[in-house]
Write a protein that holds these residues in place. Sequence first.
Motif, short mmCIF file in Angstrom:
data_model
loop_
_atom_site.label_atom_id
_atom_site.label_comp_id
_atom_site.label_asym_id
_atom_site.label_seq_id
_atom_site.Cartn_x
_atom_site.Cartn_y
_atom_site.Cartn_z
N VAL A 144 0.98 -1.23 -0.03
CA VAL A 144 0.00 -0.01 -0.09
C VAL A 144 0.82 1.21 -0.03
CG1 VAL A 144 -1.69 1.32 1.32
CG2 VAL A 144 -2.08 -1.21 1.11
N VAL A 145 0.74 1.95 -0.84
CA VAL A 145 1.51 3.32 -1.04
C VAL A 145 0.67 4.56 -0.30
CG1 VAL A 145 2.29 5.19 -2.58
CG2 VAL A 145 2.24 2.90 -3.29
N LYS A 146 -0.54 4.65 -0.46
CA LYS A 146 -1.17 5.89 0.19
C LYS A 146 -2.59 5.55 0.05
CE LYS A 146 -0.81 8.84 -3.94
NZ LYS A 146 0.15 10.07 -4.45
N THR A 147 -3.57 6.45 0.72
CA THR A 147 -5.02 6.68 0.72
C THR A 147 -5.35 7.98 -0.01
OG1 THR A 147 -5.34 5.07 2.44
CG2 THR A 147 -7.28 6.43 1.77
N VAL A 148 -6.07 8.07 -0.87
CA VAL A 148 -6.42 9.71 -1.50
C VAL A 148 -8.04 9.63 -1.55
CG1 VAL A 148 -4.40 9.51 -3.15
CG2 VAL A 148 -6.46 8.40 -3.84
N LYS A 191 -5.80 12.89 -8.65
CA LYS A 191 -5.07 12.97 -7.44
C LYS A 191 -4.24 11.98 -7.12
CE LYS A 191 -7.94 16.42 -4.71
NZ LYS A 191 -8.57 16.81 -3.42
N ALA A 192 -4.63 10.81 -7.47
CA ALA A 192 -3.80 9.66 -7.01
C ALA A 192 -2.45 9.63 -7.83
CB ALA A 192 -4.56 8.20 -7.46
N GLN A 211 1.57 1.02 -10.28
CA GLN A 211 0.77 1.51 -9.33
C GLN A 211 -0.75 1.17 -9.91
OE1 GLN A 211 1.62 5.45 -8.12
NE2 GLN A 211 3.16 4.56 -6.69
N GLU A 269 -12.98 8.01 -2.52
CA GLU A 269 -11.92 7.37 -1.77
C GLU A 269 -11.37 6.20 -2.14
OE1 GLU A 269 -11.18 8.48 2.59
OE2 GLU A 269 -11.45 6.11 2.72
N THR A 324 -7.49 3.48 -2.61
CA THR A 324 -6.19 3.09 -1.91
C THR A 324 -5.22 2.94 -3.05
OG1 THR A 324 -7.12 2.09 0.00
CG2 THR A 324 -4.92 1.42 -0.49
N GLU A 364 0.83 -0.45 -4.94
CA GLU A 364 1.98 -0.66 -5.99
C GLU A 364 2.60 -2.25 -6.20
OE1 GLU A 364 6.04 1.49 -7.68
OE2 GLU A 364 5.38 1.97 -5.43
#
Length: 84
Positions: A8-12, A43-44, A50, A76, A78, A81
Amino acid sequence: LSKKNFHVVKTVSAEVEARYVLGIGGLSKKALRNNAVAELTKKANLTGSQALVNVTVKQSTSMFYVFYQKMTCYAEGTVIEFDE
């Protein structure tokens, strides 16, 4: 995704809204949802291997007085990658 070959890289998240006067104006509910997902994807800022997963979309409506309405759509997801 049967193997754990990703992290997991990030939540946007993203938010778009439309305003209506006497029910006229703005976008349809479907178009509003599509715009929220498009903004989320933007935004991702996906690169390479990814992907955007677990995307959820939620809508809320606010009434102001009798004739003015604001509809907000939240998206929203996730960013993951894949390992190479």
